[in-house]
Design a protein around this motif. Structure first.
Motif, short mmCIF file in Angstrom:
data_model
loop_
_atom_site.label_atom_id
_atom_site.label_comp_id
_atom_site.label_asym_id
_atom_site.label_seq_id
_atom_site.Cartn_x
_atom_site.Cartn_y
_atom_site.Cartn_z
N TYR A 222 -35.50 11.51 15.21
CA TYR A 222 -34.58 10.63 14.49
C TYR A 222 -33.82 9.65 15.37
O TYR A 222 -32.72 9.25 15.05
N ASP B 73 -40.61 10.09 12.52
CA ASP B 73 -39.53 10.77 11.80
C ASP B 73 -39.66 12.29 11.92
O ASP B 73 -40.63 12.82 12.47
N GLY B 74 -38.63 12.96 11.42
CA GLY B 74 -38.59 14.42 11.53
C GLY B 74 -39.79 15.09 10.89
O GLY B 74 -40.25 16.14 11.35
N GLN B 75 -40.32 14.48 9.84
CA GLN B 75 -41.46 15.09 9.15
C GLN B 75 -42.69 15.13 10.04
O GLN B 75 -43.38 16.15 10.13
N ARG C 245 -42.31 17.70 12.76
CA ARG C 245 -42.56 19.07 12.28
C ARG C 245 -44.06 19.30 12.11
O ARG C 245 -44.57 20.37 12.45
N HIS D 164 -36.80 22.46 15.38
CA HIS D 164 -35.60 21.95 16.03
C HIS D 164 -34.36 22.65 15.49
O HIS D 164 -34.06 22.55 14.31
N PHE E 283 -34.82 23.45 4.36
CA PHE E 283 -34.36 22.11 4.74
C PHE E 283 -35.22 21.56 5.89
O PHE E 283 -35.33 22.17 6.94
N GLY E 284 -35.81 20.40 5.65
CA GLY E 284 -36.72 19.82 6.63
C GLY E 284 -38.17 20.18 6.33
O GLY E 284 -39.08 19.48 6.72
N LEU F 117 -40.90 19.52 1.84
CA LEU F 117 -42.10 18.88 1.29
C LEU F 117 -43.33 19.77 1.41
O LEU F 117 -44.40 19.44 0.90
#
Lengths: 363, 510
Positions: B308, B330-332, B335, B341, B363-364, B367
Motif C-alpha cells: 500500500y 495492492d494488498g490483494q 496476499r 502482514h 479482513f484482507g 474476497l
C-alpha cells in the motif's frame, strides 16, 4: 464492553430525540398562537384516520426511503452525499426519456425500464463528484451541493427548450403513454364498497422501495462489496492495508447512492405526475439526510424514519390547510429532528448511557 | 534532609464504570530517590499518574506532598505543588523554538520579551546544573526526539518541579539516548529531585530505580527495594504467574531466498526520501529482524512490501518480480503472492475496531472464494471458522461477535496473528508484534512466530524493541535514516553494537 444494550441505542435514543424535537415544535406552535395538541390531533386525523391520508403518507415515505437509502449507502463509506436532490431530479429525466421514447407494452415492464433509467441518470450525476472526491480530494459535500444547483438548471433548460410539447405554456413534458401508468393503491386495494386510498398518490413503487430496503440490507451486510464499503468507511488506512482500493470504493458507493436517489423519480414522475415537471423532488433529497440519520443508516430504521417523515409531510399539509400554521413549520420540525438525532445525538445518548450504567450497577 | 516522603498516596481508588482502574493504592516515595512503577498495559499505571497530575479525580484516597495533604483538582494545581510530568507523547509545539516551548503557559505577562530573556538565563543555569544541554533557539521540528525529551524535562524544571513523573520515557529513544536520559535522571536524583518512572521494561527498573512498585489489574501487588529483587520475580509479580523471559527456540535452518529486495527507494508525499536504496533478503525458515529507532523507514518498508505504498527498485518473491507501482501493487496481489502482514498499528490498519471479531478474521481475505456463497458472503462459515481460530490462538474472551475494540491489546493482536498465520503464508511481515501487549501474551505471540519459522516460512520482523529483535530474530539488519547500516547474526551481536548502528554508525565501524 458496550455501555448500552443495542436495543436502547437503536430505539430509545431516536425516540427521545424525537420527543424533544416535538416539545420544541409545540413551543413554536404556541408562539404562533395555535394549540399544539389540537394541531397534533389534526395531523393524526388527516394522516392516520383516513385511507387517503395513508395514501399520501406512504407516497411521501416511498420518496424518503429511496433518498434515505441513498444517503445511508454513502454514509457507510463515510461519504456525505448531499446531492440526493440533484440525483433525483436527473433520475426524473431518465424516467421521462424511458417512458416517452420506448413503446412499453405493459406497466410491469415499463417500471423496470424506468427504474434502470432513473438509476443510471442518478448514478451518472453522482459519478462526477465521486471521481472528483476520490482522485482530486474535492470535498464531496461541496461538489454534491453544487451539483444540485446544476441539476436544477439542466432540468429547467431541458424542460423549457427540449421536452416541452409545442405550444404548451408550462415547463413540463407531455403526459406519458397510458401503458406506463403505474397502478395506484386505489387501483390495487379499493373494492366496490371500501374505496380505499381514493384520491391519493401512493402506488406500486412503494413495494419497489421496500425491495430496495431489503436489497441495501443484503448489500451492506451480506456481500463482499458491502464489507469493503463498511471497512473503507470505518478506516481508510485499514482499508488500504487490506487491499481495498479507495478510489474504486468511493466511486462505487456513490454510484449506488446516486442510483437509489434517482429511483425516487419512479414514484414521483412515473407513479404520480405521469409526466416530468419542474421541481418534481420537492426537497425529498434533503429529507433523505434526516431519514438516514434518524434510521442510523440501517434499512429498517430508514423504513421507520421514512414513515415518520411521511406522516410529518402529510400532517403538515393538513395543518397548512386548516390552521394558520404555515406549511414551513414542518421544515422547522424536520430541522429540529435533524438537530436532535444528528447533531445533538450525544446530548441524549450520554445521559442515557449513564442511566444504564447506574441501572446495571444497582441490579 | 527531611524524613518526610516527597510524595505519598494513601488509599487511592478510581473506577471507570464497572472497571476498577485503581484499587486502594498506597505508595510513598522519599525525596532524592527514583521510584519505578511497573505493570502491564491496563494495570492502572497511567490512571494513577493522571490522578497525581490532576487529569482525573480519585473516587477515594488522599495525596500528601512533602507531608502536607494536597488536593490536585487540575494540572495547574499539580504544577503548583511541584509536580512535573513528561508524557510518552511529547506535548510540544512543533514550529516553536525550544525557548518558546519552555515558557509556553508560564509567561510572566502579556509581553514575551522579558519572559524569554528570563527563561534563557534560567535555562543556562539548568543546563549547567543537570547536563541538560539544548539549543534554546532551535525549532522543535528540527531537533531529535532525545532533545525534545530534554525540553520536556526542562519545561518541568522551569516550573520548579521537585517531583518528576516520566511515562514510558525510553519508547522513542535509541539505547545511547536512553543511557543519556538515565545519566540525567541520576544527576537529578543527586540534586534531591524525586523521580517516578513508569515503564514496562524490566531492565530500566533494574538499572536506575531505588524502589519499585508493581501494579496488576488496578492493584499495587508489591513495593520492593530494587536491590533486593530480580527481573524474574518482578515479571512474576506483574503477570501473576511464572513467565519465560527468553524465547525458547532452536537454531534456524535457513533455506532458499523467499524475499529479495534490491535498491528499494521511496519518496513520501512531502518529497522526503524515506528509503534510500534498501537491499535485503529473507530466507525460508529464518526470522530476519529489522532493528532501528521508530521513524527510520521501517514503516515505509513494511507498507511497500504489504502493497500500500508505491516505490522504485525491485522486490522478488520466490524469484518472481512484484509490481511496485501499477494496479498489481495492492494488498490483494501481495496476499495472492503469499505475503501475509501483521501491521505495526493493529488499531488503524490491522483491524476494523468497530467490526466484530469474526468479520475481522477475514479482513484482507474477504474476497477469498472460500468465504462466498453465490452472490453473498458466507457469514455462517466465517463465524464458525472464527470461533475455531480464536480457540486455537487463545483469544479471550473467545466470543466472535464482540467488536474488536472490546478486546485488550494482546487479544487484538492474537486475532490479527490468527488471521495471518492461518493463511500459511510463504512470507510473514510482522511489525511491532508485541507493542502494547501484556507479558503473558508476548510469550504466546513469540511462540507462534517461531513455530511458523520452524514450519519453513520466511519471516520479516520489524520492532523498535531491541530485546525483542535479539531474542526472536535469527539475523538482524539495522535501519537508520532510510538505509541499512549493517547486518549481524543475532547470536553474535549485542545491544551495544546494534545500538551504535541504530544511532547511525555504519556496521563496519560498529
Amino acid at each position: 464492553m458496550d455501555r448500552m444494550p443495542a436495543w436502547a441505542d437503536a430505539t430509545l435514543v431516536p425516540l427521545i430525540s424525537l420527543f424533544l424535537a416535538a416539545v420544541l415544535s409545540a413551543i413554536v406552535i404556541m408562539a404562533i398562537g395555535e394549540n399544539p395538541i389540537s394541531a397534533f390531533m389534526l395531523m393524526v386525523d388527516g394522516t392516520l384516520m383516513r385511507s387517503s391520508g395513508w395514501g399520501y403518507m406512504l407516497y411521501y415515505a416511498t420518496n424518503f426511503m429511496f433518498t434515505g437509502l441513498a444517503v445511508a449507502v454513502a454514509f457507510h463509506a463515510r461519504l456525505f452525499n448531499i446531492g440526493g436532490e440533484g440525483q433525483a431530479l436527473l433520475g426524473g429525466l431518465g424516467v421521462a426519456l424511458v417512458c416517452m421514447y420506448i413503446p412499453w407494452p405493459h406497466w410491469s415492464l415499463a417500471i423496470f425500464g424506468a427504474s434502470v433509467g432513473a438509476a443510471l441518470f442518478g448514478a451518472a450525476w453522482a459519478y462526477i463528484p465521486a471521481v472528483l472526491q476520490a482522485k482530486r480530494g474535492s470535498h464531496i459535500v461541496i461538489t454534491t451541493i453544487m451539483f444540485n444547483f446544476i441539476a436544477a438548471a439542466v432540468l429547467n433548460y431541458v424542460l423549457v427548450n427540449v421536452l416541452r410539447p409545442k405550444g404548451a405554456q408550462e415547463p413540463a413534458t407531455g403526459f406519458f403513454p397510458d401503458a406506463t401508468a403505474l397502478p395506484s393503491f386505489f387501483d390495487m386495494f379499493a373494492t366496490e364498497g371500501s374505496r380505499l386510498f381514493r384520491n391519493s398518490p401512493a402506488n406500486v413503487t412503494f413495494f419497489l422501495a421496500l425491495a430496495a430496503c431489503v436489497a441495501v440490507w443484503l448489500l451492506i451486510w451480506h456481500t463482499r462489496l458491502g464489507y469493503q464499503i463498511r471497512a473503507f468507511g470505518e478506516r481508510e488506512s485499514a482499508a488500504k492495508y487490506a487491499g481495498i482500493n479507495p478510489v474504486r470504493i468511493t466511486v462505487i458507493a456513490m454510484l449506488i447512492s446516486g442510483g437509489l436517489a434517482g429511483m425516487m423519480a419512479v414514484n414521483t414522475t412515473m407513479g404520480e405526475a405521469e409526466r416530468l415537471i419542474l421541481n418534481a423532488t420537492e426537497g425529498a433529497g434533503f429529507i433523505g439526510i434526516a431519514v438516514a440519520l434518524m434510521g442510523r443508516s440501517h434499512p429498517f430504521g430508514i423504513f421507520l424514519a421514512a414513515l415518520l417523515f411521511g406522516f410529518l409531510y402529510q400532517g403538515g399539509a393538513e395543518l397548512a390547510l386548516w390552521t394558520n400554521i404555515p406549511r414551513e413549520l414542518i421544515v422547522v420540525i424536520q430541522a429540529l429532528v435533524i438537530l436532535f438525532t444528528g447533531a445533538l445525538d450525544n446530548m441524549v445518548r450520554m445521559p442515557l448511557e449513564r442511566l444504564f450504567l447506574i441501572l446495571r450497577r444497582t441490579s | 534532609m527531611s524524613k518526610e516522603p516527597a510524595i505519598e498516596l494513601r488509599g487511592i481508588s478510581k473506577a471507570f464504570g464497572p472497571v476498577q482502574a485503581n484499587k486502594d493504592i498506597s505508595i510513598s516515595v522519599m525525596p532524592g530517590t527514583i521510584h519505578g512503577i511497573i505493570g502491564e498495559n491496563g494495570a492502572g499505571k497511567s490512571t494513577l499518574m493522571s490522578i497525581l497530575y490532576g487529569f482525573y479525580k480519585a473516587d477515594a484516597g488522599e495525596i500528601f506532598i512533602a507531608g502536607k495533604k494536597t488536593e490536585i483538582p487540575d494540572s495547574q494545581a499539580a504544577i503548583g505543588a511541584g509536580i512535573g510530568m513528561v508524557f510518552q507523547h511529547f506535548k510540544l509545539v512543533q514550529n516553536f523554538t525550544v525557548l518558546e516551548n519552555i515558557i509556553l503557559g508560564a509567561e510572566d505577562g502579556a509581553l514575551l520579551r522579558p519572559s524569554l530573556a528570563k527563561a534563557r538565563e534560567t535555562l543556562t543555569d539548568l543546563a549547567r546544573e543537570y547536563e541538560l544541554n539544548v539549543d534554546p533557539d532551535a525549532l522543535i521540528e528540527e531537533v531529535g526526539v532525545g532533545m525534545q525529551q530534554r525540553v520536556e524535562i526542562l519545561k518541568a524544571l522551569y516550573r520548579q518541579a521537585d517531583i518528576l513523573i516520566l511515562d514510558e520515557p525510553t519508547g522513542v529513544l535509541t539505547p545511547a539516548e536512553a543511557d543519556q536520559l538515565f545519566r540525567i535522571l541520576d544527576r537529578l536524583r543527586n540534586e534531591g529531585k524525586t523521580i517516578i518512572l513508569i515503564t514496562h521494561k524490566l531492565r530500566e527498573i533494574m538499572d536506575i530505580t531505588d524502589t519499585v512498585s508493581v501494579m496488576r489489574r488496578g492493584e499495587m501487588t508489591a513495593t520492593v527495594k530494587t536491590s533486593e529483587t530480580n527481573p524474574e520475580e518482578l515479571a512474576e509479580l506483574m503477570v501473576g504467574r511464572k513467565v519465560l523471559l527468553r524465547v525458547d527456540k532452536l537454531p534456524a535452518q535457513p533455506g532458499d531466498k523467499v524475499l529479495q529486495v534490491e535498491d528499494l527507494r521511496f519518496i513520501d508525499s512531502a518529497g522526503v526520501e524515506r528509503l534510500k536504496g534498501i537491499n535485503l533478503d529473507v530466507r525460508a525458515g529464518e526470522i530476519l529482524g529489522i532493528a532501528g529507532v521508530a521513524g527510520n523507514g521501517q514503516s515505509e518498508l513494511l507498507e511497500i512490501l504489504g502493497g500500500y505504498a508505491t516505490a522504485t527498485g525491485r522486490i522478488r518473491m520466490n524469484g518472481r518480480d512484484l509490481d511496485l507501482t501499477g494496479t498489481e501493487s495492492d494488498g490483494q496481489s501481495r496476499r495472492a503472492a503469499g505475503i501475509a502482514h501483521v501491521p505495526e498499528d493493529r488499531q488503524s490498519e490491522g483491524l476494523i475496531m468497530n467490526f466484530s471479531a469474526w468479520e475481522n478474521t477475514v479482513f484482507g481475505y474477504h474476497l477469498d472464494p472460500a468465504w462466498q456463497r453465490g452472490l453473498f458472503m458466507d457469514n455462517a462459515a466465517i463465524k464458525a471458522e472464527a470461533a475455531e481460530k480464536m480457540q486455537r490462538f487463545d483469544v479471550r474472551p473467545a466470543n466472535p461477535k464482540l467488536a474488536a475494540k472490546n478486546f485488550s491489546g494482546g487479544n487484538q493482536q492474537k486475532i490479527v496473528l490468527a488471521r495471518e498465520i492461518e493463511r500459511n503464508p510463504e512470507l510473514l511481515l510482522v511489525g511491532q508484534p508485541t507493542r502494547g501487549v501484556d507479558i503473558g501474551a508476548i510469550e504466546f505471540i513469540h511462540k507462534q512466530i517461531v513455530a511458523l519459522r520452524d514450519a519453513g516460512k520466511a519471516i520479516l520482523l520489524v520492532s523498535v524493541e531491541l530485546e525483542e529483535i535479539l531474542s526472536l530474530a535469527d539475523r538482524v539488519v539495522v535501519m537508520f535514516d532510510g538505509q541499512i547500516m549493517g547486518e549481524r547474526l543475532a547470536a553474535e551481536t549485542n545491544e551495544k553494537e546494534l545500538g551504535l548502528m541504530m544511532a547511525g554508525v555504519s556496521g563496519d565501524a560498529a
